[in-house]
Design an enzyme around this catalytic site. Sequence first.
Site, short mmCIF file in Angstrom:
data_model
loop_
_atom_site.label_atom_id
_atom_site.label_comp_id
_atom_site.label_asym_id
_atom_site.label_seq_id
_atom_site.Cartn_x
_atom_site.Cartn_y
_atom_site.Cartn_z
N LYS A 33 1.17 4.13 -11.38
CA LYS A 33 2.09 5.25 -11.20
C LYS A 33 3.24 5.14 -12.20
CE LYS A 33 2.46 6.39 -6.83
NZ LYS A 33 2.90 6.08 -5.45
N ARG A 103 8.84 4.44 -4.28
CA ARG A 103 7.39 4.61 -4.23
C ARG A 103 6.69 3.34 -4.69
NH1 ARG A 103 6.42 9.61 -8.18
NH2 ARG A 103 4.55 9.83 -6.87
N GLY A 112 -2.79 6.07 -0.09
CA GLY A 112 -2.40 6.01 1.31
C GLY A 112 -2.28 4.61 1.87
N MET A 114 -0.25 2.21 0.72
CA MET A 114 1.09 1.66 0.61
C MET A 114 2.08 2.75 1.02
SD MET A 114 0.44 -1.33 -0.93
CE MET A 114 1.76 -1.73 -2.03
N ARG A 359 -2.92 10.53 -12.74
CA ARG A 359 -3.80 9.35 -12.88
C ARG A 359 -5.21 9.87 -13.09
NH1 ARG A 359 -2.81 7.96 -6.70
NH2 ARG A 359 -3.81 9.75 -5.80
N HIS A 475 -6.40 12.58 3.67
CA HIS A 475 -6.72 11.15 3.70
C HIS A 475 -8.22 10.93 3.89
CE1 HIS A 475 -7.28 7.26 5.78
NE2 HIS A 475 -6.42 6.85 4.84
N SER A 784 -37.62 -17.56 -14.56
CA SER A 784 -36.96 -16.47 -13.86
C SER A 784 -35.98 -17.13 -12.89
CB SER A 784 -37.99 -15.64 -13.10
OG SER A 784 -37.32 -14.69 -12.32
N CYS A 851 -34.04 -12.82 -10.97
CA CYS A 851 -34.72 -11.99 -9.97
C CYS A 851 -34.09 -12.11 -8.59
CB CYS A 851 -36.20 -12.34 -9.90
SG CYS A 851 -36.47 -14.03 -9.33
N TYR A 871 -34.12 -10.08 -19.33
CA TYR A 871 -34.18 -8.98 -18.37
C TYR A 871 -33.52 -9.36 -17.05
CZ TYR A 871 -37.91 -11.52 -15.97
OH TYR A 871 -38.62 -12.46 -15.28
P1 ADP Z 1 1.16 8.00 -2.74
O1 ADP Z 1 0.88 6.88 -3.68
O2 ADP Z 1 0.78 7.72 -1.34
O3 ADP Z 1 0.66 9.30 -3.26
P2 ADP Z 1 3.73 8.73 -3.72
O4 ADP Z 1 4.69 7.68 -4.12
O5 ADP Z 1 3.00 9.39 -4.83
O6 ADP Z 1 2.74 8.12 -2.66
O7 ADP Z 1 4.57 9.77 -2.92
C1 ADP Z 1 4.20 10.44 -1.76
C2 ADP Z 1 4.56 11.91 -1.89
O8 ADP Z 1 5.95 12.10 -2.15
C3 ADP Z 1 3.84 12.59 -3.01
O9 ADP Z 1 3.40 13.84 -2.57
C4 ADP Z 1 4.87 12.74 -4.08
O10 ADP Z 1 4.62 13.85 -4.87
C5 ADP Z 1 6.16 12.88 -3.28
N1 ADP Z 1 7.30 12.37 -4.04
C6 ADP Z 1 7.44 11.11 -4.49
N2 ADP Z 1 8.57 10.97 -5.19
C7 ADP Z 1 9.17 12.17 -5.19
C8 ADP Z 1 10.37 12.66 -5.77
N3 ADP Z 1 11.17 11.90 -6.51
N4 ADP Z 1 10.69 13.95 -5.57
C9 ADP Z 1 9.89 14.73 -4.81
N5 ADP Z 1 8.73 14.34 -4.24
C10 ADP Z 1 8.37 13.06 -4.43
MG MG Z 2 1.00 9.96 -4.98
#
Ligand code: ADP
Ligand code: MG
Length: 898
Positions: A33, A103, A112, A114, A359, A475, A784, A851, A871
């Site tokens: 990220k 984040r 989801g 973390m 990503r 999710h 083998s 094998c 192989y």
């Molecule tokens: P995940 O890895 O679970 O997607 P994120 O860190 O990407 O968690 O964030 C969860 C949600 O919060 C995402 O929808 C993201 O777009 C939103 N979000 C994160 N940071 C900001 C920010 N600075 N301003 C507005 N929305 C945010």
């Molecule tokens: Mg995200």
Amino acid sequence: MPAETMTKTRWVYAFGGGRADGDASMKNLLGGKGANLAEMSSLGLPVPPGFTITTEACVHYYGNEKRYPAELEGEVATALKIVEQQTGKTFGDPANPLLVSVRSGARASMPGMMDTVLNLGLNDQTVEGLAKLAGDRRFAFDSYRRFIQMYSNVVLDLDHHMFEEILDEHKERLDVTVDTALSADDWEAVVRDYKKAVEGELGQAFPQDPQAQLWGAVSAVFASWMNDRAKFYRRMHDIPESWGTAVNVQSMVFGNMGETSATGVAFTRNPSTGENRLYGEFLINAQGEDVVAGIRTPQALTKIAREEMGEKNPSMEEALPDVFVQFKAVVEKLETHYRDMQDIEFTVEKGRLYMLQTRNGKRTAKAALKVAVDLASEGLITREEAVMRVEPSSLDQLLHPTIDPASNREVIATGLPASPGAATGKIVFTAADAELQGGSVGAVILVREETSPEDIRGMDAARGIVTARGGMTSHAAVVARGMGRPCVSGAGEIHIDAKTGEMRARGRTFKAGDIITIDGSTGEVLTGDVKMIEPELSGDFATLMEWADGVRRLKVRANAETAVDATTARQFGAEGIGLCRTEHMFFDPTRIQAVREMILADDEAGRRTALAKILPMQRDDFVELFGIMEGLPVTIRLLDPPLHEFLPHTEEDIASVAAASGLDPEKLKRRVEDLHEVNPMLGLRGCRLGVSFPEIYEMQVRAIIEAACEVATAGRPAPIPEIMHPLVAKGEEMKFLRILTDRVARQVIAEKGREIEYLVGTMVELPRACMRAGDLAENAEFFSFGTNDLTQTTFGISRDDSGRFLNAYIDKGIFEKDPFVSLDQEGVGDLIRVAAERGRAVRPDVKLGICGEHGGDPASIAFCESVGLDYVSCSAYRVPIARLAAAQAAIGEREKDR
Ligand code: ADP
Ligand code: MG
Ligand code: MG
């Protein structure tokens, strides 16, 4: 080295305002990220400014009794100053507050798994400032209540249900059903109750100091790296614990500032089918997680997608046309820049677009193939890159059956086609029940209102997943696609009554335990068991496989002994049989009688009489196999298991076998006792049978060569049988077996008057065989590697008993992976390396293959390429996986040489 010139570790990297300290290549340090936020900033895209605390800081934290590096606090303060300058707001300033999100973000994306906290920096004072600045009190308190709930849940470890109940009470009191109906005063009252509840639980007030909030959140992100969900996800996806997670602190932008604000997620191509069309969902006047959480049903991004779904609510293209045009351009730029399908998060604040994440998008195997082939055809990537883009083990999804289109479908509900493939099973309504009744125990379909990260083990144990709520990026959908489980999401017609343990759909009621079938490719949920059909292996699959075959060096064979397996193997592209286990042919009910007679015989003459009955049957087996393989090599392993495996064991079985076959029950019993071994795995088995009872192997060699003559005489491609002696440890054993084999083979060739080419070799499955491979190679033309037994004999671990302790070894980090699934490249691998070297020293053209179960495991295949084996051989259904993995390994080896 003098202290001044030593480079100091830097813990914090800033991004935003058209520049960044990091870039996309720094994923290991900044997490996926953080690295991509930096890259997007440098590309000049609108990214809210912020900074990333490195994964190294997390590693340091866990390596030092959960203490931060000394310099961290200062570096964070400096970075925060820069964000304040860029945004013109100040963290904690009641008049003009800067709010941030905190984040998590590891090297590999863990959706989801973390936790993230939004709107951090709000307290009783700053909320007033925010209200004034925005000119919108309702928005400010809506943001505050979200913050309190998230922070309490993620950082203070309080249950989110507490907050949901409070909100529900308020809604009931106000007699409204949707959140949007609450006014500023209502939210203020909710906030008051939230804070009271927190204080009641903790005995202290909700933290008001923004600095304390910030550090609380940072440590919570680090802590989330070690939570159960994260651990389980890591184990499932082979992500090492040692990587750690980064923390991203980013200035907030608000999608909940009214009708010109929104938040959404997008894929540059369809992640389920791979179709080249912008795809995704958004919600007006909403924040972050609302879209994925499935709280409201999101709207489509494009008009055409909305129309296809038959939706009334406007798409983003229609509701926010100007931003949409800008968004589309950004999205295209990102795909071209990264040269891959992107998964994007964005927010629109009062008509202004902000990019929050990009990503490489997770995708189904079907989509992976299509995207890879399309990108290569579009000239964005090369064919070799396309080959590298598809995860070999994901092909498994495509090799699964789908619902027969000709079958009767009784549809009870339709939802979204969230993850392809079909599955049948008993309904379960909880993840716990799925864990209990699913997995290896039985086939279950997990039916839920929606899923959450706590459900992940249950989802893994289910054959398929249905949710009543949530979209294609919910999710359930994301996780199911990652696991390769069929999934139907957002099947709104299904009503689950948790109390009675029932679900209703289209006027019918289903109980837990009732059988349903789901079709994750169409989004249909059907009653009962429905007929399935085998997968189609043409189109993009065939194209990519052809490209893979073009770069592959390793040959791929299959382990097969039946005509069905051999035929399947050839359909999947096997280039021979690497392991035909002759004992499987002995178990056939029409032959086991003769086999038992042979075992019960008192002397060699008696055994030869019984073997003479088996000979024609064995010959026919080989004629059939050679016919199917049409001249491709076939490795036949002579009898391997201990003889008692062919005899009945219990009193009852002995009696019934005796009665059915006319054998003397007493004699049968005595023989069973005679053959009893304390440790059969290390007993009279493998070539020890051939040494003790040469007539058994003589019969098998005769059957093989006679079959080869028969096939060749019939004018079909002449087979080149490879006769394999199992469990050889000594050069003298190999010599004895070689002489036996040649003698019988020559005799048959002389009798039939037809020259047949054949090879004699051994299955290498004992450490001694590896160390003395040179001795073996004097008489063995091929090795083998039987890595199942070689792993057992190297570790001294019985595979069948390893279940009792292997998990403890994996939990404690002593084993990274189950060595029976993925080859232990250090230990077993070293033995293989030594054997290959010493074998080649004596016989430079000794043919080398593998094998064991590992022959179909991509990491093990890469190892085989690095040792230069000729192989790999694996089960028929894994042949395509092995072909692709072998191609990737060949490309990988070439890259190493550069
Ligand atoms: P995940 O890895 O679970 O997607 P994120 O860190 O990407 O968690 O964030 C969860 C949600 O919060 C995402 O929808 C993201 O777009 C939103 N979000 C994160 N940071 C900001 C920010 N600075 N301003 C507005 N929305 C945010
Ligand atoms: Mg995200
Ligand atoms: Mg073996």
